[in-house]
Motif scaffolding. Structure first.
Motif, mmCIF file in Angstrom:
data_model
loop_
_atom_site.group_PDB
_atom_site.id
_atom_site.type_symbol
_atom_site.label_atom_id
_atom_site.label_comp_id
_atom_site.label_asym_id
_atom_site.label_seq_id
_atom_site.Cartn_x
_atom_site.Cartn_y
_atom_site.Cartn_z
ATOM 1 N N VAL A 1 0.839 -1.204 0.000
ATOM 2 C CA VAL A 1 0.000 0.000 0.000
ATOM 3 C C VAL A 1 0.868 1.247 0.000
ATOM 4 C CG1 VAL A 1 -1.536 1.379 1.451
ATOM 5 C CG2 VAL A 1 -2.056 -1.021 1.026
ATOM 6 N N GLU A 2 1.876 1.265 0.844
ATOM 7 C CA GLU A 2 2.726 2.459 0.941
ATOM 8 C C GLU A 2 3.491 2.691 -0.363
ATOM 9 O OE1 GLU A 2 4.198 4.159 4.114
ATOM 10 O OE2 GLU A 2 2.604 3.452 5.448
ATOM 11 N N GLY A 3 4.001 1.627 -0.980
ATOM 12 C CA GLY A 3 4.693 1.790 -2.254
ATOM 13 C C GLY A 3 3.771 2.256 -3.353
ATOM 14 N N PHE A 4 2.575 1.699 -3.387
ATOM 15 C CA PHE A 4 1.581 2.096 -4.380
ATOM 16 C C PHE A 4 1.235 3.576 -4.237
ATOM 17 C CE2 PHE A 4 -2.960 2.618 -5.449
ATOM 18 C CZ PHE A 4 -2.978 2.148 -6.759
ATOM 19 N N MET A 5 0.938 3.990 -3.014
ATOM 20 C CA MET A 5 0.530 5.377 -2.793
ATOM 21 C C MET A 5 1.681 6.360 -2.954
ATOM 22 S SD MET A 5 -2.669 5.491 -2.442
ATOM 23 C CE MET A 5 -4.047 4.381 -2.130
ATOM 24 N N GLU A 6 2.873 5.975 -2.533
ATOM 25 C CA GLU A 6 4.029 6.866 -2.694
ATOM 26 C C GLU A 6 4.326 7.088 -4.175
ATOM 27 O OE1 GLU A 6 7.886 7.627 0.006
ATOM 28 O OE2 GLU A 6 7.690 5.578 -0.733
ATOM 29 N N SER A 7 4.105 6.045 -4.975
ATOM 30 C CA SER A 7 4.311 6.169 -6.419
ATOM 31 C C SER A 7 3.192 6.968 -7.084
ATOM 32 C CB SER A 7 4.387 4.778 -7.050
ATOM 33 O OG SER A 7 5.455 4.025 -6.512
ATOM 34 N N LEU A 8 1.963 6.762 -6.603
ATOM 35 C CA LEU A 8 0.816 7.456 -7.187
ATOM 36 C C LEU A 8 0.787 8.940 -6.841
ATOM 37 C CD1 LEU A 8 -1.997 7.439 -8.589
ATOM 38 C CD2 LEU A 8 -2.964 6.761 -6.360
ATOM 39 N N ALA A 9 1.266 9.300 -5.656
ATOM 40 C CA ALA A 9 1.077 10.663 -5.138
ATOM 41 C C ALA A 9 1.511 11.764 -6.107
ATOM 42 C CB ALA A 9 1.776 10.816 -3.793
ATOM 43 N N PRO A 10 2.720 11.714 -6.677
ATOM 44 C CA PRO A 10 3.095 12.829 -7.567
ATOM 45 C C PRO A 10 2.292 12.851 -8.864
ATOM 46 C CG PRO A 10 4.794 11.131 -7.585
ATOM 47 C CD PRO A 10 3.831 10.769 -6.491
ATOM 48 N N ALA B 1 0.335 16.308 4.653
ATOM 49 C CA ALA B 1 1.566 15.676 4.200
ATOM 50 C C ALA B 1 1.260 14.311 3.603
ATOM 51 C CB ALA B 1 2.538 15.535 5.370
ATOM 52 N N PHE B 2 2.212 13.750 2.881
ATOM 53 C CA PHE B 2 2.002 12.416 2.327
ATOM 54 C C PHE B 2 1.915 11.381 3.438
ATOM 55 C CE2 PHE B 2 3.881 8.318 1.214
ATOM 56 C CZ PHE B 2 2.904 7.872 0.335
ATOM 57 N N ALA C 1 -0.963 11.816 -9.122
ATOM 58 C CA ALA C 1 -2.277 12.337 -8.755
ATOM 59 C C ALA C 1 -2.217 13.842 -8.509
ATOM 60 C CB ALA C 1 -2.792 11.616 -7.514
ATOM 61 N N ALA C 2 -1.103 14.308 -7.966
ATOM 62 C CA ALA C 2 -0.972 15.740 -7.674
ATOM 63 C C ALA C 2 -1.048 16.591 -8.934
ATOM 64 C CB ALA C 2 0.335 16.004 -6.932
ATOM 65 N N THR C 3 -0.615 16.049 -10.059
ATOM 66 C CA THR C 3 -0.695 16.822 -11.302
ATOM 67 C C THR C 3 -2.144 17.083 -11.709
ATOM 68 O OG1 THR C 3 -0.670 14.883 -12.773
ATOM 69 C CG2 THR C 3 1.472 15.802 -12.106
ATOM 70 N N ALA C 4 -3.074 16.248 -11.176
ATOM 71 C CA ALA C 4 -4.501 16.435 -11.446
ATOM 72 C C ALA C 4 -5.216 17.070 -10.261
ATOM 73 C CB ALA C 4 -5.143 15.085 -11.769
ATOM 74 N N GLY C 5 -4.437 17.560 -9.284
ATOM 75 C CA GLY C 5 -5.020 18.254 -8.152
ATOM 76 C C GLY C 5 -5.492 17.376 -7.018
ATOM 77 N N VAL C 6 -5.179 16.078 -7.054
ATOM 78 C CA VAL C 6 -5.616 15.144 -6.016
ATOM 79 C C VAL C 6 -4.465 14.911 -5.039
ATOM 80 C CG1 VAL C 6 -6.463 12.815 -5.528
ATOM 81 C CG2 VAL C 6 -7.197 14.009 -7.616
ATOM 82 N N SER C 7 -4.718 15.128 -3.757
ATOM 83 C CA SER C 7 -3.683 14.869 -2.753
ATOM 84 C C SER C 7 -3.802 13.440 -2.251
ATOM 85 C CB SER C 7 -3.796 15.850 -1.586
ATOM 86 O OG SER C 7 -4.922 15.559 -0.783
ATOM 87 N N VAL C 8 -2.666 12.830 -1.964
ATOM 88 C CA VAL C 8 -2.595 11.442 -1.504
ATOM 89 C C VAL C 8 -1.874 11.414 -0.167
ATOM 90 C CG1 VAL C 8 -1.678 9.134 -1.992
ATOM 91 C CG2 VAL C 8 -2.604 10.529 -3.863
ATOM 92 N N THR C 9 -2.473 10.744 0.813
ATOM 93 C CA THR C 9 -1.893 10.651 2.151
ATOM 94 C C THR C 9 -2.018 9.223 2.660
ATOM 95 O OG1 THR C 9 -2.423 12.944 2.708
ATOM 96 C CG2 THR C 9 -2.081 11.449 4.554
#
Length: 282
Positions: free
Chosen positions: A162-171, A248-249, A173-181
Motif C-alpha cells: 500500500v505504501e509503495g503504491f501510494m508513494e508512487s501514485l502521489a506525484p 503531508a504524504f 495524482a498531484a498533477t490532477a489536483g488530487v492529494s494522496v496521504t
C-alpha cells in the motif's frame, strides 16, 4: 441531494468499528457528507448508535472491497445521490498472525486481497471523480507498512505494498489536483486486534519450531496494546485530514507511532530494525 460546496462528500470503508467508525463520526460532526461503508450491514449497529449519540446523519452502505462490482456500485451510488466525491478514506483491512512456514499461500493472498487489492480497486474507481473535485485520497496504512514485524509477514507485506503504491501514485495524482496521504497508526485499541486470524488459545502445529518465539511475541504485543492509542483518537486524526491545508504524504496518529516509524526512516542498512524486532522474540 447535493451538499453545500463547503462540505466534502467522503466515502469511508471499514466503518463497522475502530478507526473507521470514529473517523466517520468525526467527519460527520465536522459537517461533511459521509458515505460510511462496511462489508456486512448486520454489523452496523455500533455505527448507528454512535451516529445517534453524536447527532450526525450518515449514508451507510454495504461495500466489500474485494468485490469489483460492489466497489463500482458504491462509487456510482455515491455520485448519483450526492452529486460528487471529494474524498476517499481507504480504511478497511484485516490482519493475519503467523509465519509462512505454518501458513498457506492462500492465507497470504487473502490478506493481500483486502489490505492491498481492495485499496487499489477503490482508488481506481474513485480517481476520476476525485480529479473532478481536486479531492483527497487518504489511506489508513500502519507502522507495519514501515517496519516489518515478526509473525506479521502477510499483513506487513500488504501494508508495505500500500505504501509503495501510494508513494508512487502521489506525484502523478498531484498533477490532477488530487492529494494522496497514508496514515500510520501504531498500536490502537480496537476489535481489529482480536481479528488477526489466530486464536491465541489454540496451539500451533505439532513440533512448531517457532512456538516459543511466538509466545514471546504475543506477550510483548499484549504489553504494547495495553497502552494503545484509542480508536477514537486515531479516527479523529484521520478525519482531521479532510479539512484545512492539504496534508503531508505520510501522517502518524500518535507520538509513539512517530517514534517507531523514525527508527526505519533513519536506518539505511536495516540493522537497527533487525536488532529491535529480534529482541521481541525473547
Amino acid at each position: 441531494m447535493t451538499p453545500a460546496r463547503n462540505e466534502r462528500v467522503v466515502l469511508i470503508t471499514g466503518t463497522s468499528s475502530g478507526i473507521g467508525l470514529h473517523a466517520a463520526i468525526a467527519a460527520g460532526r465536522a459537517g461533511h457528507t459521509v458515505v460510511a461503508t462496511m462489508r456486512d450491514l448486520e454489523g452496523a449497529r455500533a455505527l448507528r448508535d454512535a451516529a445517534s449519540d453524536a447527532q450526525v446523519s450518515l449514508d451507510i452502505r454495504r461495500l466489500d472491497v474485494t468485490e469489483h462490482q460492489s466497489v463500482a456500485e458504491v462509487v456510482a451510488e455515491t455520485i448519483a445521490r450526492h452529486g460528487r466525491l471529494d474524498a476517499v478514506i481507504n480504511n478497511a483491512g484485516s490482519g493475519r498472525l503467523g509465519t509462512i512456514e505454518n501458513e498457506t499461500v492462500d492465507d497470504v493472498r487473502a490478506v493481500m486481497e483486502v489490505n492491498f487489492f481492495g485499496v487499489v480497486a477503490l482508488t481506481r474507481a474513485a480517481l476520476p471523480h476525485l480529479r473532478g473535485t481536486r479531492g483527497r485520497l487518504i489511506t489508513v496504512s500502519s507502522v507495519g507498512g514501515v517496519i516489518g514485524q515478526p509473525f506479521n509477514e502477510a499483513y506487513c507485506a500488504a501494508k508495505f505494498a500500500v505504501e509503495g503504491f501510494m508513494e508512487s501514485l502521489a506525484p502523478v495524482a498531484a498533477t490532477a489536483g488530487v492529494s494522496v496521504t497514508v496514515v500510520e497508526p501504531g498500536a490502537v485499541a480496537s476489535s481489529f486486534v482480536a481479528n488477526v486470524g489466530r486464536d491465541s488459545s489454540q496451539s500451533g502445529p505439532a513440533n512448531d519450531p517457532y512456538a516459543a518465539e511466538l509466545e514471546a511475541y504475543l506477550a510483548r504485543a499484549a504489553t504494547s496494546f495495553g497502552s494503545a492509542q484509542s480508536a477514537r483518537s486515531a479516527g479523529e486524526v484521520v478525519a482531521d485530514l479532510l479539512d484545512g491545508d492539504r496534508p503531508a504524504f505520510r501522517v502518524q496518529t500518535s507520538d509513539s507511532a512517530r517514534q517507531f516509524a523514525a527508527v526505519k526512516l533513519s536506518d539505511l542498512d536495516g540493522s537497527a530494525v533487525q536488532r529491535m524486532t529480534a529482541a521481541w522474540l525473547g
